[in-house]
Design a protein around this motif. Structure first.
Motif, mmCIF file in Angstrom:
data_model
loop_
_atom_site.group_PDB
_atom_site.id
_atom_site.type_symbol
_atom_site.label_atom_id
_atom_site.label_comp_id
_atom_site.label_asym_id
_atom_site.label_seq_id
_atom_site.Cartn_x
_atom_site.Cartn_y
_atom_site.Cartn_z
ATOM 1 N N TYR A 141 0.860 -1.186 0.000
ATOM 2 C CA TYR A 141 0.000 0.000 0.000
ATOM 3 C C TYR A 141 0.896 1.236 0.000
ATOM 4 N N ILE A 142 0.787 2.037 -1.047
ATOM 5 C CA ILE A 142 1.726 3.145 -1.241
ATOM 6 C C ILE A 142 1.010 4.477 -1.075
ATOM 7 N N MET A 143 1.390 5.209 -0.035
ATOM 8 C CA MET A 143 0.790 6.514 0.231
ATOM 9 C C MET A 143 1.508 7.591 -0.570
ATOM 10 N N ILE A 144 0.752 8.260 -1.410
ATOM 11 C CA ILE A 144 1.290 9.351 -2.205
ATOM 12 C C ILE A 144 0.507 10.619 -1.876
ATOM 13 N N SER A 145 0.950 11.744 -2.390
ATOM 14 C CA SER A 145 0.249 13.010 -2.163
ATOM 15 C C SER A 145 -0.314 13.487 -3.490
ATOM 16 N N GLY A 146 -1.173 14.500 -3.431
ATOM 17 C CA GLY A 146 -1.755 15.033 -4.654
ATOM 18 C C GLY A 146 -0.723 15.361 -5.717
ATOM 19 N N PRO A 147 0.364 16.110 -5.365
ATOM 20 C CA PRO A 147 1.358 16.476 -6.369
ATOM 21 C C PRO A 147 2.139 15.281 -6.938
ATOM 22 N N THR A 148 2.296 14.197 -6.155
ATOM 23 C CA THR A 148 3.119 13.076 -6.635
ATOM 24 C C THR A 148 2.294 11.932 -7.216
ATOM 25 N N HIS A 149 0.971 12.019 -7.097
ATOM 26 C CA HIS A 149 0.107 10.904 -7.509
ATOM 27 C C HIS A 149 0.292 10.518 -8.976
ATOM 28 N N PRO A 150 0.081 11.433 -9.922
ATOM 29 C CA PRO A 150 0.167 11.035 -11.342
ATOM 30 C C PRO A 150 1.540 10.486 -11.717
ATOM 31 N N ALA A 151 2.608 11.155 -11.255
ATOM 32 C CA ALA A 151 3.960 10.740 -11.633
ATOM 33 C C ALA A 151 4.322 9.381 -11.044
ATOM 34 N N THR A 152 3.871 9.117 -9.807
ATOM 35 C CA THR A 152 4.188 7.838 -9.175
ATOM 36 C C THR A 152 3.502 6.683 -9.893
ATOM 37 N N VAL A 153 2.210 6.831 -10.158
ATOM 38 C CA VAL A 153 1.474 5.771 -10.849
ATOM 39 C C VAL A 153 2.049 5.547 -12.244
ATOM 40 N N ALA A 154 2.376 6.630 -12.936
ATOM 41 C CA ALA A 154 2.947 6.508 -14.284
ATOM 42 C C ALA A 154 4.290 5.779 -14.244
ATOM 43 N N PHE A 155 5.085 6.044 -13.208
ATOM 44 C CA PHE A 155 6.396 5.389 -13.074
ATOM 45 C C PHE A 155 6.229 3.886 -12.879
ATOM 46 N N PHE A 156 5.275 3.505 -12.038
ATOM 47 C CA PHE A 156 5.024 2.078 -11.813
ATOM 48 C C PHE A 156 4.507 1.406 -13.083
ATOM 49 N N GLU A 157 3.629 2.088 -13.788
ATOM 50 C CA GLU A 157 3.093 1.503 -15.019
ATOM 51 C C GLU A 157 4.181 1.355 -16.081
ATOM 52 N N LYS A 158 5.039 2.364 -16.182
ATOM 53 C CA LYS A 158 6.134 2.307 -17.155
ATOM 54 C C LYS A 158 7.037 1.112 -16.895
ATOM 55 N N HIS A 159 7.237 0.782 -15.615
ATOM 56 C CA HIS A 159 8.138 -0.317 -15.245
ATOM 57 C C HIS A 159 7.384 -1.603 -14.898
ATOM 58 N N HIS A 160 6.118 -1.659 -15.329
ATOM 59 C CA HIS A 160 5.304 -2.881 -15.162
ATOM 60 C C HIS A 160 5.291 -3.361 -13.707
ATOM 61 N N TYR A 161 5.215 -2.396 -12.815
ATOM 62 C CA TYR A 161 5.118 -2.663 -11.374
ATOM 63 C C TYR A 161 6.274 -3.521 -10.860
ATOM 64 N N PHE A 162 7.389 -3.468 -11.566
ATOM 65 C CA PHE A 162 8.634 -4.132 -11.161
ATOM 66 C C PHE A 162 8.439 -5.621 -10.898
ATOM 67 N N GLY A 163 7.493 -6.204 -11.619
ATOM 68 C CA GLY A 163 7.276 -7.641 -11.491
ATOM 69 C C GLY A 163 6.214 -8.035 -10.485
ATOM 70 N N LEU A 164 5.699 -7.066 -9.739
ATOM 71 C CA LEU A 164 4.627 -7.355 -8.781
ATOM 72 C C LEU A 164 3.280 -7.333 -9.498
ATOM 73 N N PRO A 165 2.340 -8.177 -9.098
ATOM 74 C CA PRO A 165 1.006 -8.109 -9.686
ATOM 75 C C PRO A 165 0.362 -6.754 -9.408
ATOM 76 N N ARG A 166 -0.246 -6.177 -10.442
ATOM 77 C CA ARG A 166 -0.886 -4.872 -10.279
ATOM 78 C C ARG A 166 -1.913 -4.889 -9.152
ATOM 79 N N SER A 167 -2.612 -5.995 -8.975
ATOM 80 C CA SER A 167 -3.670 -6.060 -7.963
ATOM 81 C C SER A 167 -3.140 -6.017 -6.540
#
Length: 496
Positions: A165-191
């Motif tokens: 469970y990853i706590m992000i803030s309003g300013p970091t939300h879009p960039a954090t999710v985009a980073f994880f998606e770009k790297h395919h969640y580093f091998g972890l299941p998206r769910s």
């Protein structure tokens, strides 16, 4: 009653009617925007928090006595005499992980501004040979720990899950999710990777009025890393108001939670030793700490304040207290339990936070806050040259005094704590020290497994190959003469 009428009634009753100063000058789209923004704020709760915080700051707690941690609530992993305890705690923790009862909360709402980066701090590359980000290092530790639990407990491959469970803030939300998606969640299941936002609070004038940032928006700020607790209760999606992190933890059968800050490159995510220790002690809340590097190190320590567990700032401790020795360990400081934002909770305790939140005094920070003046409503935003307002923050450790069964576990600093705070070249807590510390640890992993590493050789071992030095039996008796990154134990042979 229309949405406008309901909100105006609420904000007027809360003594904040000025938020509608520009209403008559707004077009329909702008009015909708204002109403949406006002709806996001629990103005009654915000007012209560402001009043409580002001009262606490005026009253002060200087009279509270400060004492070291009691022996029956403070244990250590340091020293040969504790090897058996560590092994026992690790087994308890792995059993809980294998049963799907352990989840992880990552506090990752901060931006990398002090690092000179516009990205969220977790995206930062500290300069390892692999150039892995902090997020990737931590994700791969979760993957490895799942594998370790499966092998040691005899479970099928892919059967052990540690939800993140990853706590992000309003300013970091879009960039954090985009980073994880770009790297395919580093091998972890998206769910199994769940993002949620920390809470926000309005910024206030010294007189208690919420500040307008623009004609359609209240000035807000994240409510500190203690915003974790409000964030856990908030809906994960507007379309499903009953689905929160707390409800998700319950639905997955997660009973024990490890929480930590993103900027520690040495963090042992879902550490089975810490989790097992906390379970054995029947803790509802626990803190992992490291020994202070020196008596007067500028760091908060976990101690008793007014007979309650608290994080006591270094400025609150006298010179005599800072230098006082532990009666049980004369070579160690009495006040040595340096806070590293690394905690254990039961799910039940996290569910109970709301019941005592009204007793928590948020911390006051005086800031320069851009605003729209209501006494001369031109609609232009003014950027003040000096402090004009108040931001309210809760620290993640502010709940310690409310734990019924609080425990503290001391671990070795060089093995588990290397924070990333400062810009490159600073010389302390910067990318260079983080990189140096993690590579030095991996050299120790090899040496403890019976290998030799030639002076000057630098080897990075993927967390996918070893979580905490385990699984390296094959290196015994080998001498490594080449530097490099390896993704598996087998690849180490190329560096002999």
């Amino acid at each position: 009653m229309s949405s406008y009428e309901r909100l105006k009634e609420r904000y007027t009753a809360a003594n904040q009617p000025h938020v509608f100063t520009y209403w008559d000058k707004l077009n329909e789209k702008e009015r909708d925007e204002l109403l949406q923004n006002l709806n996001k704020i629990d103005i009654e709760r915000a007012n209560r928090i402001f009043a409580k915080s002001i009262h606490a700051s005026e009253g002060g707690n200087e009279q509270d006595s400060i004492e070291p941690l009691p022996d029956d609530a403070f244990d250590t992993t340091i020293g040969e005499e504790n090897v058996a305890n560590v092994a026992s705690w690790r087994k308890i923790g792995l059993d809980a992980i294998g049963a799907g009862k352990v989840g992880v909360l990552l506090m990752a709402g901060g931006q990398g501004t002090r690092l000179g980066s516009s990205d969220p701090k977790g995206c930062y590359d500290i300069g390892l040979p692999s150039h892995k980000s902090l997020f990737q290092i931590q994700a791969e530790r979760i993957l490895r720990l799942q594998t370790v639990a499966e092998k040691e407990l005899g479970k099928p491959e892919g059967s052990v899950i540690v939800s993140w469970y990853i706590m992000i803030s309003g300013p970091t939300h879009p960039a954090t999710v985009a980073f994880f998606e770009k790297h395919h969640y580093f091998g972890l299941p998206r769910s199994n990777v769940i993002f949620f936002e920390q809470g926000i609070l309005p910024c206030f004038s010294p007189g208690g009025k919420v500040i307008l940032a623009s004609p359609t928006e209240i000035a807000t700020a994240p409510d500190g890393n203690g915003g974790l607790y409000a964030g856990l209760r908030a809906p994960l999606s507007p379309s499903d108001p009953d689905h929160s992190v707390l409800s998700d933890l319950k639905s997955r059968g997660i009973e024990y939670i490890h929480a930590y800050a993103v900027d520690n490159c040495l963090v042992r995510v879902a550490d089975p030793v810490f989790v097992g220790y906390s379970i054995e002690k029947q803790a509802d809340c626990a803190a992992k700490v490291v020994p202070k590097a020196a008596p007067h190190e500028a760091v908060g320590v976990v101690a008793l304040k007014g007979n309650a567990f608290s994080v006591v700032e270094y400025s609150e401790i006298t010179k005599e207290q800072a230098e006082r020795k532990d009666s049980k360990y004369p070579d160690r400081l009495a006040f040595r339990a340096a806070n590293i934002a690394n905690h254990f909770y039961t799910r039940t305790f996290l569910e109970e936070v709301e019941s005592f939140e009204s007793q928590l005094a948020f911390h006051i920070a005086h800031k320069k806050i851009p605003y729209c003046p209501v006494d001369n409503p031109t609609g232009e935003t003014i950027r003040p040259s000096k402090s004009n307002g108040i931001k309210l923050e809760l620290f993640v450790f502010d709940v310690f005094p409310f734990a019924k069964h609080m425990f503290v576990l001391e671990v070795e600093r060089k093995e588990e704590f290397s924070p990333l705070k400062n810009a490159p070249g600073t010389g302390s807590d910067d990318p260079d020290t983080s990189r140096t510390d993690i590579l030095a640890q991996q050299k120790r992993f090899l040496q403890r497994a019976g290998a030799s590493v030639t002076e000057g050789v630098v080897i990075e071992i993927s967390s996918l190959a070893s979580y905490a030095g385990e699984g390296l039996d094959a290196v015994k008796g080998k001498t490594y003469i080449r530097s490099g990154f390896v993704g598996s134990v087998e690849e180490l042979d190329a560096l002999v």
